[in-house]
Design an enzyme around this catalytic site. Structure first.
Site, mmCIF file in Angstrom:
data_model
loop_
_atom_site.group_PDB
_atom_site.id
_atom_site.type_symbol
_atom_site.label_atom_id
_atom_site.label_comp_id
_atom_site.label_asym_id
_atom_site.label_seq_id
_atom_site.Cartn_x
_atom_site.Cartn_y
_atom_site.Cartn_z
ATOM 1 N N HIS A 368 0.804 -1.236 0.000
ATOM 2 C CA HIS A 368 0.000 0.000 0.000
ATOM 3 C C HIS A 368 0.826 1.269 0.000
ATOM 4 O O HIS A 368 0.324 2.325 0.395
ATOM 5 C CB HIS A 368 -0.901 0.049 1.236
ATOM 6 C CG HIS A 368 -1.997 -0.967 1.245
ATOM 7 N ND1 HIS A 368 -3.250 -0.710 0.745
ATOM 8 C CD2 HIS A 368 -2.023 -2.231 1.696
ATOM 9 C CE1 HIS A 368 -4.007 -1.781 0.912
ATOM 10 N NE2 HIS A 368 -3.278 -2.724 1.490
ATOM 11 N N LYS A 557 -8.067 14.118 4.778
ATOM 12 C CA LYS A 557 -7.212 12.934 4.723
ATOM 13 C C LYS A 557 -6.182 13.089 5.842
ATOM 14 O O LYS A 557 -6.103 14.149 6.456
ATOM 15 C CB LYS A 557 -6.509 12.821 3.370
ATOM 16 C CG LYS A 557 -5.862 14.136 2.913
ATOM 17 C CD LYS A 557 -5.253 14.057 1.523
ATOM 18 C CE LYS A 557 -6.238 14.050 0.385
ATOM 19 N NZ LYS A 557 -6.446 12.784 -0.244
ATOM 20 N N ARG A 558 -5.386 12.082 6.095
ATOM 21 C CA ARG A 558 -4.355 12.234 7.110
ATOM 22 C C ARG A 558 -3.426 13.392 6.753
ATOM 23 O O ARG A 558 -3.215 13.688 5.576
ATOM 24 C CB ARG A 558 -3.563 10.926 7.251
ATOM 25 C CG ARG A 558 -4.317 9.833 7.962
ATOM 26 C CD ARG A 558 -4.637 10.177 9.395
ATOM 27 N NE ARG A 558 -3.433 10.238 10.189
ATOM 28 C CZ ARG A 558 -3.106 9.357 11.143
ATOM 29 N NH1 ARG A 558 -3.921 8.359 11.438
ATOM 30 N NH2 ARG A 558 -1.985 9.488 11.823
ATOM 31 N N LYS A 563 1.168 14.420 1.104
ATOM 32 C CA LYS A 563 -0.175 14.766 0.623
ATOM 33 C C LYS A 563 -0.298 16.271 0.334
ATOM 34 O O LYS A 563 -1.204 16.713 -0.336
ATOM 35 C CB LYS A 563 -1.234 14.322 1.636
ATOM 36 C CG LYS A 563 -1.345 12.791 1.753
ATOM 37 C CD LYS A 563 -2.381 12.407 2.795
ATOM 38 C CE LYS A 563 -2.532 10.914 3.026
ATOM 39 N NZ LYS A 563 -3.397 10.241 2.034
ATOM 40 N N THR A 667 -8.355 6.669 -1.579
ATOM 41 C CA THR A 667 -9.717 6.149 -1.706
ATOM 42 C C THR A 667 -10.713 7.285 -1.483
ATOM 43 O O THR A 667 -11.829 7.243 -1.993
ATOM 44 C CB THR A 667 -9.997 5.022 -0.694
ATOM 45 O OG1 THR A 667 -9.605 5.479 0.604
ATOM 46 C CG2 THR A 667 -9.226 3.765 -1.050
ATOM 47 N N LYS A 671 -14.396 8.474 -3.452
ATOM 48 C CA LYS A 671 -15.662 8.806 -2.775
ATOM 49 C C LYS A 671 -16.197 10.156 -3.243
ATOM 50 O O LYS A 671 -17.399 10.324 -3.448
ATOM 51 C CB LYS A 671 -15.444 8.812 -1.251
ATOM 52 C CG LYS A 671 -15.083 7.426 -0.729
ATOM 53 C CD LYS A 671 -14.649 7.429 0.724
ATOM 54 C CE LYS A 671 -14.084 6.032 1.043
ATOM 55 N NZ LYS A 671 -13.547 5.926 2.389
HETATM 56 C C1 GL4 Z 1 -2.335 3.719 2.200
HETATM 57 C C2 GL4 Z 1 -1.996 4.660 1.055
HETATM 58 O O1 GL4 Z 1 -1.231 5.717 1.545
HETATM 59 C C3 GL4 Z 1 -3.203 5.168 0.284
HETATM 60 O O2 GL4 Z 1 -2.772 5.825 -0.875
HETATM 61 C C4 GL4 Z 1 -4.103 4.015 -0.108
HETATM 62 O O3 GL4 Z 1 -5.292 4.496 -0.690
HETATM 63 C C5 GL4 Z 1 -4.451 3.180 1.110
HETATM 64 C C6 GL4 Z 1 -5.270 1.961 0.750
HETATM 65 O O4 GL4 Z 1 -4.643 1.213 -0.230
HETATM 66 O O5 GL4 Z 1 -3.253 2.706 1.746
HETATM 67 N N1 GL4 Z 1 -1.167 3.112 2.681
HETATM 68 C C7 GL4 Z 1 -1.031 3.360 3.990
HETATM 69 S S1 GL4 Z 1 0.192 2.783 4.899
HETATM 70 N N2 GL4 Z 1 -1.992 4.103 4.465
HETATM 71 C C8 GL4 Z 1 -2.831 4.354 3.447
HETATM 72 O O6 GL4 Z 1 -3.844 4.985 3.562
HETATM 73 N N1 PLP Z 2 -9.585 8.930 6.856
HETATM 74 C C1 PLP Z 2 -10.881 8.690 6.855
HETATM 75 C C2 PLP Z 2 -11.683 8.915 8.098
HETATM 76 C C3 PLP Z 2 -11.511 8.239 5.688
HETATM 77 O O1 PLP Z 2 -12.842 7.992 5.684
HETATM 78 C C4 PLP Z 2 -10.729 8.038 4.522
HETATM 79 C C5 PLP Z 2 -11.310 7.582 3.267
HETATM 80 O O2 PLP Z 2 -12.383 8.021 2.886
HETATM 81 C C6 PLP Z 2 -9.372 8.302 4.582
HETATM 82 C C7 PLP Z 2 -8.827 8.751 5.755
HETATM 83 C C8 PLP Z 2 -8.480 8.152 3.373
HETATM 84 O O3 PLP Z 2 -8.420 9.310 2.634
HETATM 85 P P1 PLP Z 2 -7.398 9.475 1.409
HETATM 86 O O4 PLP Z 2 -7.656 8.344 0.486
HETATM 87 O O5 PLP Z 2 -7.769 10.789 0.817
HETATM 88 O O6 PLP Z 2 -6.020 9.458 1.991
#
Ligand code: GL4
Ligand code: PLP
Length: 822
Positions: A368, A557-558, A563, A667, A671
């Site tokens: 990932h 997002k985080r 990012k 992801t 959405k």
């Molecule tokens: C992550 C990726 O950073 C993110 O791009 C991806 O969408 C997600 C699910 O495949 O996995 N990898 C880690 S570690 N945290 C994420 O959110």
């Molecule tokens: N944090 C929360 C609470 C989420 O619901 C999601 C995905 O919808 C994410 C993080 C991931 O976001 P991103 O794919 O933009 O990093």
């Protein structure tokens, strides 16, 4: 003794799916389980009784599915994930079981508003972000597609921390989601597994065969908690099994008998610590011993559970690959590989080669990330101390692997060092172990999988190209469309009829509706209603107001440097600076509200400083009368799934602005598109596929491509030159550096500015000019609201590909080769 009573021959039938049936079951639960009368019930009482009632409707199907899965003996998927970011359960379970209307009416008849019940639930935040949320989407799709499967994970007592702001800075509070108990879980102490740690290994003579065995020093009990995972209105209910750590009785007894009460209690706490808290790092592993304990704890328990409770007793292990595939969600569960070898070789006494052949077929690995610092490694010392037998097994796997490398590529010492699972720094590279062991390795978006093959795992791809594949991520339309955006769902159903929620490619049929002015008007009013709903939520939650006529520009997002929340900030500061310097009249600005949502890992200083800066910029921008209210920055604390479900449907613009080559997939981006936001984004992760699908006219692309990033980096990136070249960029940086957002104190945000000016690992400054230009295209496009709405509809129509159902089908076709349950 065999049961003879007719009622005893099958699970108790579900209560009748009628309002009366529901009311009765609800009151029964309230009276019998909570021990209260309706007249004196608290909100917690009614919520608990309601949840128990929904559960009652699902249980019969669940038990039936478990029986069927046992009898059918079809190949099953065991999804191993350290994180499941589930979000609230009530609404999802009502929807899946088709009970929403009945429950609403039944509760109303009892004088209870179901929305209060929805709001009462604390979401289980057992994950950090995208990776954990993906696992939650996947278990939903596995059930909806009737794939025989079990999700295995950890029941953290404390999930992702609750974020609050004090003086604009992030403070972390414990997430005591279990304080009132969870009504959705079934605890099964009798099915506990023992998980051992530390000690030493020894060899012994087993009837003339010299074998190894592990003599552990201590162990804990892994107690399973089962959660029902209902498929969407298909009568299926799968299981999510989360493990909780408890002290073993033997451990307690020994110390109690020695009279050391304090030591006995301490031992208990020590054991329970293992599942106490989720590590709050996303994309940057901590390498702490407790983390390794967590990882081994849950995979050892899961493998033992599968091998001793799910598999029939007399099962021929040679056939294991026809029965099960363990999908490794990133490297967190990769210690399962040596664990399986230990079980097969030491416990089941298979010879090594046979065990390895089985193991290789039973595992597959999803990577990932692309960030080198996110690739998990464990030191040989720590592994040797905590899991000595596993370390021996890893060494042997590595020795045999390196022999194969040598056979194939000759005595290329550099290559051998590069590919060795154990590095020269005496660290075990878990991604390499997973790649060597797994039958398949997949990335999570086309670009990501390509870069994995070309870069991160290049030499492995040269040696075993057949292993590599892609499965682009997806999201569940049940939660993120139907539940989060009921009005849009209704509009779609009115146009297409039912069925699209489980066949999301059907959204394509909306393309022609994009040309229909009535449909566009209806679509626009859904968006407007969602904005008002978000306004109500944020007003109540944090006192933030969302103006109707503002473009809603969202980055949630985080918080992570890659990012690039700072790029978004530079845009806002640029707009602000244009007005306060008098270069642009406030009245010429497109009114915009910027929403941020982001948690920073507690130890990630730069990320926390950026959070502080967002809040600081917000309080200046929001209060400067010269802007005439045309720009507004809103940063509600504690972004989580519940808030995501409110924010995403209201958004006009989705910010997906990572440096190309850094975001594996994303992801959130999917959405937003599915809810009719247009994306401003780089060619990164799944943005690439989104743009290909929606078309360039309906996507605001900016920034360097991944090869351009590489080129600039190789040429020697000097961010200062970009600041010199763009007057507005310099002004924005100067403004931040001048203390304009920190009451004149230059030192507060100086580290952010100098990081950008002199380091800028993620090349924010290099992409700034192109980003600002793209934002100007956004403003121009938004000026023609009807054309914008058309683009938004096309985004929805063309992104059905991103259903997690499609992802799961891809896993089945490319990796698992399983059949749906009967
Ligand atoms: C992550 C990726 O950073 C993110 O791009 C991806 O969408 C997600 C699910 O495949 O996995 N990898 C880690 S570690 N945290 C994420 O959110
Ligand atoms: N944090 C929360 C609470 C989420 O619901 C999601 C995905 O919808 C994410 C993080 C991931 O976001 P991103 O794919 O933009 O990093």
């Amino acid at each position: 003794m065999a049961a003879t009573h007719p009622l005893a021959l099958a699970p108790v039938a579900s209560p009748p799916a009628t309002v009366d049936g529901f009311v009765r079951e609800f009151l029964l639960n309230l009276n019998m389980e909570r021990g209260v009368a309706l007249s004196s019930a608290t909100e917690t009482d009614t919520y608990m009784a309601l949840a128990a009632t929904v559960r009652d409707y699902l249980v019969a199907r669940w038990l039936e599915d478990q029986r069927r899965q046992r009898e059918d003996q079809r190949k099953a998927v065991c999804y191993l994930s350290a994180e499941y970011l589930l979000g609230r359960q009530l609404d999802n379970n009502l929807l899946a079981s088709g009970l929403t209307e009945i429950a609403t009416e039944a509760l109303a008849a009892c004088g209870i508003d179901i929305d209060t019940m929805r709001a009462h639930e604390v979401e289980p935040g057992l994950g950090n972000g995208g990776l954990g949320r993906l696992a939650a989407c996947f278990v939903d799709s596995l059930a909806t597609l009737s794939v025989p499967s079990i999700g295995y994970g950890i029941r953290y007592e404390y999930g992702i921390f609750r974020q609050v702001f004090r003086g604009g800075e992030q403070i972390e509070k414990p997430d005591a989601w279990l304080a009132l108990g969870s009504p959705w879980e079934f605890r099964h102490p009798e099915s506990a597994q023992t998980v051992s740690f530390a000690g030493h290994t020894e060899t012994y003579d087993d009837d003339g065969v010299i074998r190894s065995r592990w003599v552990p020093a201590w162990s804990v009990r892994a107690v399973p908690y089962n959660y029902m995972v209902p498929g969407y209105q298909n009568g299926r209910v799968n299981t999510l099994r989360l493990w909780s750590a408890e002290a073993t009785k033997a451990f307690d007894l020994r110390t109690f008998n020695s009279g050391d009460y304090v030591e006995a209690v301490r031992a208990q706490t020590f054991a329970e610590n293992i599942s106490k808290v989720l590590y709050p790092e996303d994309s940057t592993p901590q390498g702490k011993e407790l983390r390794l304990q967590q990882q081994y704890f849950f995979v050892a328990a899961s493998i033992a559970d599968y091998m001793t409770k799910v598999l029939p007793e007399d099962f021929d292990l040679e056939d294991l690959p026809e029965r099960v595939i363990f999908q490794l969600n990133d490297t967190h569960p990769v210690i399962a590989v040596p664990e399986m070898m230990r079980v097969l070789v030491d416990e089941r006494k298979l010879d090594w080669d046979a065990a390895w052949a089985i193991t290789q077929k039973c595992f597959a690995y999803t990577c990932h990330t692309l960030l080198p610092e996110a690739l998990e490694v464990w030191s040989v010392d720590l592994l040797g101390r905590l899991l000595p037998r596993h370390l021996e097994i890893i060494y042997r796997i590595n020795d045999e692997f390196l022999l194969r490398v040598r056979e194939r590529f000759g005595d290329d010492e550099q290559r051998l060092r590069d590919m060795s699972i154990v590095s020269e720094q005496r660290a075990v590279r878990m991604a390499y172990l997973a790649t060597v062991a797994g039958s398949k390795v997949n990335g999570v978006a086309e670009l990501h999988s390509q870069l994995l093959r070309e870069k991160v795992l290049h030499q492995f791809d040269e040696m075993m190209p057949e292993k590599f594949t892609n499965v682009t991520n997806g999201v569940t339309p049940r939660r993120f469309m139907r539940l989060a955006n009921p009005d849009l769902s209704e509009l779609i159903t009115a146009a297409l009829g039912t069925g699209w929620l489980t066949d999301l490619e059907r959204l394509r049929e909306l393309e022609s509706y994009a040309e229909d002015p009535d449909f566009r008007a209806a679509f626009a009013s859904v968006k407007a209603a969602n904005k008002r709903r978000l306004n109500d939520v944020l007003m109540k939650r944090d006192g933030f107001e969302i103006a109707d006529d503002h473009l809603l520009d969202v980055m949630v997002k985080r918080l992570h440097e890659y990012k690039r929340q700072t790029l978004k900030l530079l845009h806002i500061v640029t707009l602000y600076e244009r007005v306060v310097s008098g270069r642009v009249a406030a009245s010429d600005l497109q009114p915009r509200t910027f929403i941020f949502g982001a948690k920073a890992a507690p130890g990630y200083a730069m990320a926390k400083r950026v959070i502080h800066l967002i809040n600081a910029v917000g309080s200046v921008v929001n209060n400067d009368p010269r802007l005439e209210g045309r720009l507004k920055v809103v940063f509600p604390p504690n972004y989580n799934v519940t808030l995501a479900e409110r924010v995403i449907p209201a958004a006009d613009l989705s910010e997906q602005i990572s440096l190309a080559g850094k975001e594996a997939s994303g992801t959130g981006n999917m959405k937003f598109a599915l809810n009719g936001a247009l994306t401003i984004g780089t060619d990164d992760g799944a943005n690439v596929e989104i743009r290909e699908l929606v078309g360039d006219d309906n996507f605001f692309l900016f920034g360097m491509s991944e090869p351009e990033v590489e080129e600039l980096w190789a040429a020697g990136y000097r961010p200062g030159e970009f600041a010199q070249a763009d007057d507005e960029l310099r002004r924005a940086l100067d403004l931040i550096g001048s203390g304009a957002f920190s009451d004149g104190d230059r030192s507060t945000f100086e580290p952010v500015v100098s990081n950008l000016m002199y380091d800028d690992r993620f090349m924010v400054l290099a992409d700034y000019t192109s980003y600002i230009a793209a934002q100007e295209r956004v403003d121009a496009a938004y000026a023609d609201r009807d054309a914008w709405t058309r683009s938004a509809i096309l985004n929805v129509a063309r992104t059905g590909f991103f259903s997690s159902d499609r992802s799961i089908r891809d896993y089945i076709d490319r990796i698992w080769h399983t059949q749906p349950a009967r």
